[in-house]
Design a protein around this motif. Sequence first.
Motif, short mmCIF file in Angstrom:
data_model
loop_
_atom_site.label_atom_id
_atom_site.label_comp_id
_atom_site.label_asym_id
_atom_site.label_seq_id
_atom_site.Cartn_x
_atom_site.Cartn_y
_atom_site.Cartn_z
N LEU A 1 0.82 -1.20 0.00
CA LEU A 1 0.00 0.00 0.00
C LEU A 1 0.86 1.26 0.00
O LEU A 1 0.46 2.29 -0.53
N SER A 2 2.01 1.17 0.62
CA SER A 2 2.99 2.25 0.65
C SER A 2 4.34 1.59 0.95
O SER A 2 4.39 0.38 1.17
N PRO A 3 5.43 2.36 0.98
CA PRO A 3 6.73 1.71 1.27
C PRO A 3 6.79 1.02 2.63
O PRO A 3 7.56 0.10 2.82
N SER A 4 5.94 1.43 3.56
CA SER A 4 6.00 0.83 4.89
C SER A 4 4.72 0.10 5.29
O SER A 4 4.59 -0.35 6.41
N GLN A 5 3.75 -0.04 4.36
CA GLN A 5 2.49 -0.70 4.69
C GLN A 5 2.14 -1.73 3.63
O GLN A 5 2.25 -1.45 2.43
N ARG A 6 1.68 -2.89 4.09
CA ARG A 6 1.27 -3.97 3.18
C ARG A 6 0.05 -4.68 3.74
O ARG A 6 -0.18 -4.68 4.93
N VAL A 7 -0.69 -5.30 2.85
CA VAL A 7 -1.74 -6.24 3.24
C VAL A 7 -1.27 -7.60 2.75
O VAL A 7 -0.91 -7.76 1.58
N VAL A 8 -1.24 -8.57 3.66
CA VAL A 8 -0.70 -9.89 3.35
C VAL A 8 -1.77 -10.93 3.68
O VAL A 8 -2.40 -10.85 4.73
N VAL A 9 -1.96 -11.89 2.79
CA VAL A 9 -2.86 -13.02 3.05
C VAL A 9 -1.99 -14.24 3.32
O VAL A 9 -1.17 -14.62 2.48
N VAL B 1 0.28 -5.08 7.68
CA VAL B 1 1.67 -5.11 8.14
C VAL B 1 2.28 -3.73 7.98
O VAL B 1 2.23 -3.15 6.89
N THR B 2 2.83 -3.19 9.06
CA THR B 2 3.57 -1.93 9.03
C THR B 2 4.94 -2.18 9.64
O THR B 2 5.25 -3.29 10.08
N ASN B 3 5.75 -1.12 9.70
CA ASN B 3 7.07 -1.26 10.33
C ASN B 3 6.96 -1.53 11.83
O ASN B 3 7.82 -2.17 12.41
N GLU B 4 5.90 -1.02 12.45
CA GLU B 4 5.76 -1.13 13.89
C GLU B 4 5.02 -2.37 14.36
O GLU B 4 5.29 -2.90 15.42
N ASN B 5 3.99 -2.81 13.59
CA ASN B 5 3.19 -3.94 14.07
C ASN B 5 2.49 -4.67 12.94
O ASN B 5 2.53 -4.25 11.79
N ILE B 6 1.81 -5.76 13.34
CA ILE B 6 1.02 -6.57 12.42
C ILE B 6 -0.36 -6.73 13.04
O ILE B 6 -0.48 -7.13 14.20
N ASN B 7 -1.40 -6.40 12.28
CA ASN B 7 -2.78 -6.51 12.76
C ASN B 7 -3.53 -7.52 11.92
O ASN B 7 -3.43 -7.50 10.69
N CYS B 8 -4.32 -8.37 12.57
CA CYS B 8 -5.18 -9.30 11.86
C CYS B 8 -6.45 -8.56 11.47
O CYS B 8 -7.22 -8.15 12.33
N LEU B 9 -6.66 -8.35 10.17
CA LEU B 9 -7.82 -7.62 9.69
C LEU B 9 -9.07 -8.50 9.65
O LEU B 9 -10.16 -8.07 10.00
N THR B 10 -8.90 -9.75 9.20
CA THR B 10 -10.02 -10.69 9.17
C THR B 10 -9.49 -12.11 8.98
O THR B 10 -8.32 -12.30 8.63
N GLN B 11 -10.36 -13.09 9.21
CA GLN B 11 -10.04 -14.50 8.96
C GLN B 11 -11.07 -15.06 8.00
O GLN B 11 -12.25 -14.75 8.10
#
Length: 122
Positions: free
Chosen positions: A48-56, A72-82
């Motif tokens: 999404l940007s140099p420091s942000q991604r969405v990963v499956v 996924v960012t440089n600072e943390n990883i958040n679960c968006l959905t399952q």
Amino acid sequence: MTSSSLTPLLAFVAVVALIPIALWLLRRSGYAGAGQDGLMRTVSSLALSPSQRVVVVELGQGATARWLVLGVTNENINCLTQLDAPAEVPAALRTPQAHTVNQLIAKWRSGRGPADGGAANE
């Protein structure tokens, strides 16, 4: 040093220099982890940007497999959905860039390109 004693040294240096190149090519080709039957694999990733991604990420195998959509960012990883993993991944998801590449090739073959705004060359 004579020429005959220099040959093995040059061969050794060439082999040592080729090792990182071979490892890089193996990593870029995607075969580095292909033989492993792990319980986790990356299905897709979108920057999404140099420091942000969405990963499956797929967890598990077979009927019990689940997909985690992670932010996924440089600072943390958040679960968006399952999600329940589909039985088979559609071809469009395996190669999402194929449609765009085919469009660009068709434009190039017809003589239109992005530099001229899509107008036909005269």
